[in-house]
Design a protein around this motif. Sequence first.
Motif, mmCIF file in Angstrom:
data_model
loop_
_atom_site.group_PDB
_atom_site.id
_atom_site.type_symbol
_atom_site.label_atom_id
_atom_site.label_comp_id
_atom_site.label_asym_id
_atom_site.label_seq_id
_atom_site.Cartn_x
_atom_site.Cartn_y
_atom_site.Cartn_z
ATOM 1 N N ASN A 75 0.835 -1.198 0.000
ATOM 2 C CA ASN A 75 0.000 0.000 0.000
ATOM 3 C C ASN A 75 0.870 1.249 0.000
ATOM 4 O O ASN A 75 0.631 2.190 -0.768
ATOM 5 C CB ASN A 75 -0.929 -0.011 1.211
ATOM 6 C CG ASN A 75 -2.003 1.038 1.130
ATOM 7 O OD1 ASN A 75 -2.284 1.584 0.070
ATOM 8 N ND2 ASN A 75 -2.606 1.326 2.254
ATOM 9 N N THR A 103 -3.900 3.377 -5.391
ATOM 10 C CA THR A 103 -4.190 2.747 -4.102
ATOM 11 C C THR A 103 -3.938 1.245 -4.206
ATOM 12 O O THR A 103 -3.905 0.687 -5.315
ATOM 13 C CB THR A 103 -5.649 2.971 -3.665
ATOM 14 O OG1 THR A 103 -6.512 2.353 -4.610
ATOM 15 C CG2 THR A 103 -5.956 4.458 -3.513
ATOM 16 N N TYR A 104 -3.817 0.614 -3.057
ATOM 17 C CA TYR A 104 -3.549 -0.825 -3.019
ATOM 18 C C TYR A 104 -4.668 -1.614 -3.703
ATOM 19 O O TYR A 104 -4.412 -2.499 -4.515
ATOM 20 C CB TYR A 104 -3.394 -1.288 -1.565
ATOM 21 C CG TYR A 104 -3.399 -2.784 -1.397
ATOM 22 C CD1 TYR A 104 -2.276 -3.535 -1.709
ATOM 23 C CD2 TYR A 104 -4.533 -3.452 -0.959
ATOM 24 C CE1 TYR A 104 -2.276 -4.912 -1.584
ATOM 25 C CE2 TYR A 104 -4.545 -4.829 -0.830
ATOM 26 C CZ TYR A 104 -3.420 -5.537 -1.143
ATOM 27 O OH TYR A 104 -3.438 -6.901 -1.013
ATOM 28 N N SER A 105 -5.924 -1.274 -3.387
ATOM 29 C CA SER A 105 -7.041 -2.050 -3.932
ATOM 30 C C SER A 105 -7.129 -1.920 -5.452
ATOM 31 O O SER A 105 -7.395 -2.900 -6.154
ATOM 32 C CB SER A 105 -8.361 -1.636 -3.276
ATOM 33 O OG SER A 105 -8.611 -0.273 -3.518
ATOM 34 N N ARG A 106 -6.878 -0.709 -5.958
ATOM 35 C CA ARG A 106 -6.908 -0.533 -7.414
ATOM 36 C C ARG A 106 -5.703 -1.238 -8.061
ATOM 37 O O ARG A 106 -5.813 -1.762 -9.166
ATOM 38 C CB ARG A 106 -6.923 0.951 -7.768
ATOM 39 C CG ARG A 106 -8.245 1.585 -7.339
ATOM 40 C CD ARG A 106 -8.531 2.954 -7.870
ATOM 41 N NE ARG A 106 -8.255 3.217 -9.271
ATOM 42 C CZ ARG A 106 -9.049 2.863 -10.289
ATOM 43 N NH1 ARG A 106 -10.169 2.203 -10.058
ATOM 44 N NH2 ARG A 106 -8.721 3.176 -11.519
ATOM 45 N N CYS A 145 2.546 1.539 -3.408
ATOM 46 C CA CYS A 145 1.568 1.898 -4.439
ATOM 47 C C CYS A 145 1.222 3.380 -4.362
ATOM 48 O O CYS A 145 1.161 4.069 -5.378
ATOM 49 C CB CYS A 145 0.295 1.078 -4.285
ATOM 50 S SG CYS A 145 0.511 -0.629 -4.755
ATOM 51 N N ARG A 146 0.997 3.867 -3.142
ATOM 52 C CA ARG A 146 0.644 5.285 -2.970
ATOM 53 C C ARG A 146 1.783 6.196 -3.421
ATOM 54 O O ARG A 146 1.541 7.306 -3.918
ATOM 55 C CB ARG A 146 0.240 5.564 -1.533
ATOM 56 C CG ARG A 146 -1.136 5.017 -1.216
ATOM 57 C CD ARG A 146 -1.543 5.219 0.213
ATOM 58 N NE ARG A 146 -2.780 4.510 0.501
ATOM 59 C CZ ARG A 146 -3.994 5.012 0.285
ATOM 60 N NH1 ARG A 146 -4.136 6.215 -0.219
ATOM 61 N NH2 ARG A 146 -5.069 4.299 0.564
#
Length: 122
Positions: A66, A75-78, A69-70
Amino acid sequence: MPRVTNGPARLKRRKRTLKFAKGYFGNKSRLYRYAKDAVKRARKFAYHDRRKKKTVMRQLWIVRLNAACRANDITYSRFISGLKAANITLDRKSLSELAIHDEPAFQTVVTKAKEALQAKAA
């Protein structure tokens, strides 16, 4: 007729339990009566935590991913959704190691995930 006490096996069992309890505080390391309970409890926690360790490690990898990714504006989920869309089957442990030790390679994976998300949306 004398009673049967199962002496050798009993002594072996007591010795083994006290050996496991070596290093425990107070009577738990010296007296069988208390060592028995302490060892039983310790073994229960050891069993539980060997399984819990897997959960904790996965959580750590996700937190690291996360953050990475940021730093790459996603974002982590995307990111995970993009990986599925791009059909990239790296696990979270591998991705986490990649993010830590090989930043350019991780950025490439992020780029692929972003492209897959855009193609999916269009």
